[in-house]
Scaffold this active site. Structure first.
Site, PDB file in Angstrom:
ATOM      1  N   SER A 142      47.344   5.613   9.612  1.00 54.67           N
ATOM      2  CA  SER A 142      46.359   5.999  10.733  1.00 54.67           C
ATOM      3  C   SER A 142      45.484   4.658  10.916  1.00 54.67           C
ATOM      4  O   SER A 142      44.879   4.040  10.633  1.00 54.67           O
ATOM      5  CB  SER A 142      46.036   7.047  10.615  1.00 54.67           C
ATOM      6  OG  SER A 142      44.462   7.376  11.351  1.00 54.67           O
ATOM      7  N   TYR A 155      39.584  13.950   7.444  1.00 49.33           N
ATOM      8  CA  TYR A 155      40.415  13.155   7.958  1.00 49.33           C
ATOM      9  C   TYR A 155      40.320  11.641   7.271  1.00 49.33           C
ATOM     10  O   TYR A 155      40.696  11.060   7.112  1.00 49.33           O
ATOM     11  CB  TYR A 155      41.115  13.569   9.435  1.00 49.33           C
ATOM     12  CG  TYR A 155      42.348  12.827   9.914  1.00 49.33           C
ATOM     13  CD1 TYR A 155      42.811  13.208   9.739  1.00 49.33           C
ATOM     14  CD2 TYR A 155      41.929  11.470  10.370  1.00 49.33           C
ATOM     15  CE1 TYR A 155      44.977  12.481   9.855  1.00 49.33           C
ATOM     16  CE2 TYR A 155      43.106  10.705  10.501  1.00 49.33           C
ATOM     17  CZ  TYR A 155      44.681  11.441  10.401  1.00 49.33           C
ATOM     18  OH  TYR A 155      45.560  10.824  11.273  1.00 49.33           O
ATOM     19  N   LYS A 159      42.167   8.828   5.021  1.00 52.78           N
ATOM     20  CA  LYS A 159      43.358   7.927   5.340  1.00 52.78           C
ATOM     21  C   LYS A 159      42.463   6.555   4.894  1.00 52.78           C
ATOM     22  O   LYS A 159      43.481   5.959   4.485  1.00 52.78           O
ATOM     23  CB  LYS A 159      43.323   8.077   6.642  1.00 52.78           C
ATOM     24  CG  LYS A 159      44.012   9.366   7.362  1.00 52.78           C
ATOM     25  CD  LYS A 159      44.946   9.150   6.946  1.00 52.78           C
ATOM     26  CE  LYS A 159      45.618  10.626   8.217  1.00 52.78           C
ATOM     27  NZ  LYS A 159      47.608  10.445   7.514  1.00 52.78           N
TER      28      LYS A 159
END
Length: 250
Positions: A142, A155, A159
Site C-alpha cells: 500500500s 494500518y 504496512k
C-alpha cells in the site's frame, strides 16, 4: 509445467479478486483464499472458462490453524506452489491514536502483518522442498507503506512493517530460489476506496475527493510480477492513480 500454481489471499473482492482473475486469465491455477466463501465463489463466477482452474479455500489468515489447513490443502491438491500474493488485510475507522482500542489495534496487526507472515512461512516450507525448487511471494504494501494518512496508526504501522517482511523474505529466500517483492497500491477503485469519491481527510485537515484508477491495472501488474523467471525480480513497484496526492501528502 502446463500450469503454474498460485494462492491469492483476500480473493473475494477488490485487489485480490482482480489479481486472481488476471492470473487465471494468464493460464495460472489459483487458490482463492478469504474469510467469506460466498465472495470467493463470486470471483469464481467471474472467471469464465478458467473457473475449473480455481480452488476455493475459506481462510482467516490471522488464524494459524486456518493457514495451516490452507497450505495442507495446496500440498494435497497440487504438490507444489509457485506464487503467493499476500493481499488479505483490514483496517479500522480513522480516529485519534488516543481513542484506538487495543482490541482494534491487535486485530489489524493480526490480519495485516501476522497473517502475511504466517502465509509466507507456510509458502517457504513448500517452495523450499519442492522440485524444481523455489517460487515467488508478493506482499501488498500500500501507499501507506511510504506515507501515512491522518488518524491511521494501526494500518500504517502494519504496512510499514510489511516492507521489512518483504526485504527479509527476499534475503532469506535467495539460497532456495524463493524471491519476494512488494506492490504498493494507491486508490484502486474497489469497495474499500469508495469513500474517496465523497472526500477523505488530508494531512492539513481538509476533506478532499481523491481520484481512483481501475483495479484491473493492479491485477495486470501482479500477473507481470508472477510471470517473471526466478532469476529476475521486481523488488518494489508502486501503482497509483496518476493524480492521487500521495507524493505531497505530508
Amino acid at each position: 509445467m502446463s500450469s503454474k500454481y498460485a494462492i491469492v489471499t483476500g480473493a473475494g473482492s477488490g485487489v485480490g479478486r482482480a489479481a486472481a482473475l488476471a492470473l487465471l486469465g494468464g493460464g495460472w491455477t489459483v487458490a482463492l483464499a478469504g474469510r467469506r466463501k460466498d465472495a470467493l465463489e463470486e470471483t469464481v463466477g467471474l472467471a469464465g472458462d478458467a473457473a475449473p482452474r480455481t480452488l476455493v479455500v475459506p481462510t482467516d489468515v490471522g488464524d494459524p490453524k486456518a493457514v495451516n489447513a490452507l497450505f495442507d490443502q495446496i500440498r494435497s491438491a497440487w504438490r507444489r506452489l509457485d506464487f503467493l500474493f499476500n493481499n488479505a488485510g483490514g483496517n479500522v475507522p480513522a480516529g485519534p491514536i488516543e481513542d484506538l482500542a487495543y482490541e482494534d489495534w491487535a486485530r489489524v496487526v493480526q490480519v495485516n502483518l501476522t497473517g502475511s507472515f504466517l502465509c509466507a512461512q507456510a509458502a517457504f516450507r513448500i517452495m523450499k522442498n519442492q522440485q524444481p525448487q523455489g517460487g515467488r511471494i508478493v506482499n501488498n504494501g500500500s501507499i501507506s507503506a511510504h506515507v501515512p494518512r491522518p488518524d491511521s496508526v494501526a494500518y500504517t504501522s502494519t504496512k510499514h512493517a510489511i516492507t521489512g517482511l518483504t526485504k527479509t523474505l527476499a534475503l532469506d529466500g535467495r539460497p532456495f530460489d524463493i524471491v519476494s517483492g512488494q506492490i504498493d497500491i494507491g486508490n484502486a477503485a474497489t469497495p474499500m476506496t469508495q469513500r474517496m469519491t465523497k472526500g477523505v481527510k488530508q494531512a492539513n485537515g481538509e476533506i478532499k475527493v481523491e481520484p481512483t484508477m481501475d483495479v484491473t491495472h493492479v491485477g495486470n501488474t501482479i500477473l507481470m510480477m508472477a510471470n517473471l523467471p526466478l532469476d529476475a525480480n521486481i523488488q518494489f513497484v508502486t501503482i497509483a492513480a496518476s493524480k492521487m496526492p500521495w507524493i505531497a501528502r505530508g
